[in-house]
Design a protein around this motif. Sequence first.
Motif, PDB file in Angstrom:
ATOM      1  N   UNK A 126       0.671  -1.123  -0.131  1.00  0.00           N
ATOM      2  CA  UNK A 126       0.334   0.186   0.222  1.00  0.00           C
ATOM      3  C   UNK A 126       0.923   0.958  -0.337  1.00  0.00           C
ATOM      4  N   UNK A 127       0.510   2.190  -0.789  1.00  0.00           N
ATOM      5  CA  UNK A 127       1.519   3.584  -1.332  1.00  0.00           C
ATOM      6  C   UNK A 127       0.297   4.682  -1.205  1.00  0.00           C
ATOM      7  N   UNK A 128       0.965   5.768   0.186  1.00  0.00           N
ATOM      8  CA  UNK A 128      -0.381   6.778   0.299  1.00  0.00           C
ATOM      9  C   UNK A 128       1.296   7.993   0.316  1.00  0.00           C
ATOM     10  N   UNK A 129       0.744   8.752   0.094  1.00  0.00           N
ATOM     11  CA  UNK A 129       1.122  10.276  -0.172  1.00  0.00           C
ATOM     12  C   UNK A 129       0.319  10.795   0.697  1.00  0.00           C
ATOM     13  N   UNK A 130      -0.963  10.748   1.220  1.00  0.00           N
ATOM     14  CA  UNK A 130      -2.238  12.310   2.186  1.00  0.00           C
ATOM     15  C   UNK A 130      -1.311  13.295   2.140  1.00  0.00           C
ATOM     16  N   UNK A 131      -1.473  14.258   1.763  1.00  0.00           N
ATOM     17  CA  UNK A 131      -0.670  15.374   2.746  1.00  0.00           C
ATOM     18  C   UNK A 131      -1.178  15.564   3.928  1.00  0.00           C
ATOM     19  N   UNK A 132      -2.124  14.413   4.399  1.00  0.00           N
ATOM     20  CA  UNK A 132      -2.894  14.730   6.246  1.00  0.00           C
ATOM     21  C   UNK A 132      -2.053  13.517   6.935  1.00  0.00           C
ATOM     22  N   UNK A 133      -0.712  13.132   6.627  1.00  0.00           N
ATOM     23  CA  UNK A 133      -0.288  12.068   6.427  1.00  0.00           C
ATOM     24  C   UNK A 133       0.086  12.537   8.624  1.00  0.00           C
ATOM     25  N   UNK A 134      -0.830  12.052   9.734  1.00  0.00           N
ATOM     26  CA  UNK A 134      -0.243  12.040  10.891  1.00  0.00           C
ATOM     27  C   UNK A 134      -0.229  10.688  12.262  1.00  0.00           C
ATOM     28  N   UNK A 135       0.050  10.562  13.298  1.00  0.00           N
ATOM     29  CA  UNK A 135       0.107   9.223  13.592  1.00  0.00           C
ATOM     30  C   UNK A 135      -1.302   8.983  13.747  1.00  0.00           C
ATOM     31  N   UNK A 136      -2.660   9.965  13.524  1.00  0.00           N
ATOM     32  CA  UNK A 136      -3.762   9.745  13.778  1.00  0.00           C
ATOM     33  C   UNK A 136      -4.373   8.777  12.474  1.00  0.00           C
ATOM     34  N   UNK A 137      -3.651   8.994  11.438  1.00  0.00           N
ATOM     35  CA  UNK A 137      -4.269   8.727   9.652  1.00  0.00           C
ATOM     36  C   UNK A 137      -3.346   7.937  10.106  1.00  0.00           C
ATOM     37  N   UNK A 138      -2.118   6.949  10.155  1.00  0.00           N
ATOM     38  CA  UNK A 138      -1.496   5.933   9.769  1.00  0.00           C
ATOM     39  C   UNK A 138      -2.254   5.197  10.680  1.00  0.00           C
ATOM     40  N   UNK A 139      -2.545   5.227  12.081  1.00  0.00           N
ATOM     41  CA  UNK A 139      -3.484   4.011  12.844  1.00  0.00           C
ATOM     42  C   UNK A 139      -4.858   3.962  12.391  1.00  0.00           C
ATOM     43  N   UNK A 140      -5.221   4.764  11.533  1.00  0.00           N
ATOM     44  CA  UNK A 140      -7.100   4.889  11.188  1.00  0.00           C
ATOM     45  C   UNK A 140      -6.794   3.583   9.625  1.00  0.00           C
ATOM     46  N   UNK A 143      -6.118  -0.031  10.528  1.00  0.00           N
ATOM     47  CA  UNK A 143      -6.710  -0.755  11.462  1.00  0.00           C
ATOM     48  C   UNK A 143      -7.374  -1.316  11.200  1.00  0.00           C
ATOM     49  N   UNK A 144      -7.095  -2.117  10.155  1.00  0.00           N
ATOM     50  CA  UNK A 144      -7.150  -3.455   9.825  1.00  0.00           C
ATOM     51  C   UNK A 144      -6.033  -4.315   9.296  1.00  0.00           C
ATOM     52  N   UNK A 145      -5.095  -3.493   9.535  1.00  0.00           N
ATOM     53  CA  UNK A 145      -3.839  -4.377   8.872  1.00  0.00           C
ATOM     54  C   UNK A 145      -3.456  -5.634   9.808  1.00  0.00           C
ATOM     55  N   UNK A 180       1.909  -2.268  19.449  1.00  0.00           N
ATOM     56  CA  UNK A 180       2.459  -3.614  20.005  1.00  0.00           C
ATOM     57  C   UNK A 180       1.110  -3.852  20.401  1.00  0.00           C
ATOM     58  N   UNK A 181       0.163  -2.670  20.122  1.00  0.00           N
ATOM     59  CA  UNK A 181      -1.578  -3.527  20.416  1.00  0.00           C
ATOM     60  C   UNK A 181      -1.559  -4.559  18.958  1.00  0.00           C
ATOM     61  N   UNK A 182      -1.696  -4.073  17.705  1.00  0.00           N
ATOM     62  CA  UNK A 182      -1.405  -5.110  16.688  1.00  0.00           C
ATOM     63  C   UNK A 182      -0.668  -5.044  16.191  1.00  0.00           C
ATOM     64  N   UNK A 183       0.181  -5.385  16.947  1.00  0.00           N
ATOM     65  CA  UNK A 183       1.565  -6.101  16.862  1.00  0.00           C
ATOM     66  C   UNK A 183       1.746  -6.481  15.143  1.00  0.00           C
TER      67      UNK A 183
END
Length: 237
Positions: A126-140, A143-145, A180-183
């Motif tokens: 998966x490639x992602x170069x959104x301008x709004x990348x942040x920790x919250x964005x990455x976690x979302x 989420x199903x990884x 840690x939570x999602x391994x």
Amino acid sequence: MRLSAPVYHLKRKARLLSRQQSIPLHAALDRIAASEGFEGWSLLSARTKTDVPVSELYSRLNPGDLVLVGARPGHGKTLMSLRLAVEAMKSGNRGAFFTLEDTEKAVLDRFRMIEADPVEFAELFEFDNSDVISADYIVKRLAAAPRGTLAVVDYLQLLDQKRENPDVMTQVQALKAFARERSVIIVFISQIDRSYDPERKPVPDLEDVRLPNPLDLRLFDKMFFLHDGEVQFRAAS
């Protein structure tokens, strides 16, 4: 491709060129690489490097790890991070690349630099170069990884460049908890401070990580530092 001289001779030539023409070392390295028929030093390094056992380095990572890959420009930190992602995908895990710096074409071109076929991993990458990348964005986005996913963040020092984002410490703490939570494994590409002196030590270390804002580097479980084809691995004590 056969080089006109050993790599260490070419590096010396680049250092001399850098001093003579008062240009950054990474620019001098790219010029030397161009004279050898390569588009840049990273490509020359990737094609000629045989002493970096990436499969062995990947084997030292565990699900839940937060990893830092640090180097000065042109010394292969992005390629190393992609190599780790490719190793993860070779093992059947998923790979992701979040970047605030690169285009998709540039990243896919780097796959070819490390002699990996992006088509082979199309279903896993998966490639992602959104301008709004942040920790919250990455976690979302992750989420199903599944367990064992390896995500690259390009790069650490850009995470809090926007004022609306939390400070980098808060974001790295959030991503550590998520990993840690999602391994999953999260690899941060990191800048190295310009004050790093290769004459004093051959490879940078934690004290050379560029920190425009406060960050506790003890949050990282594993670290790779690169310079002039050398790779130094460190685990948190």
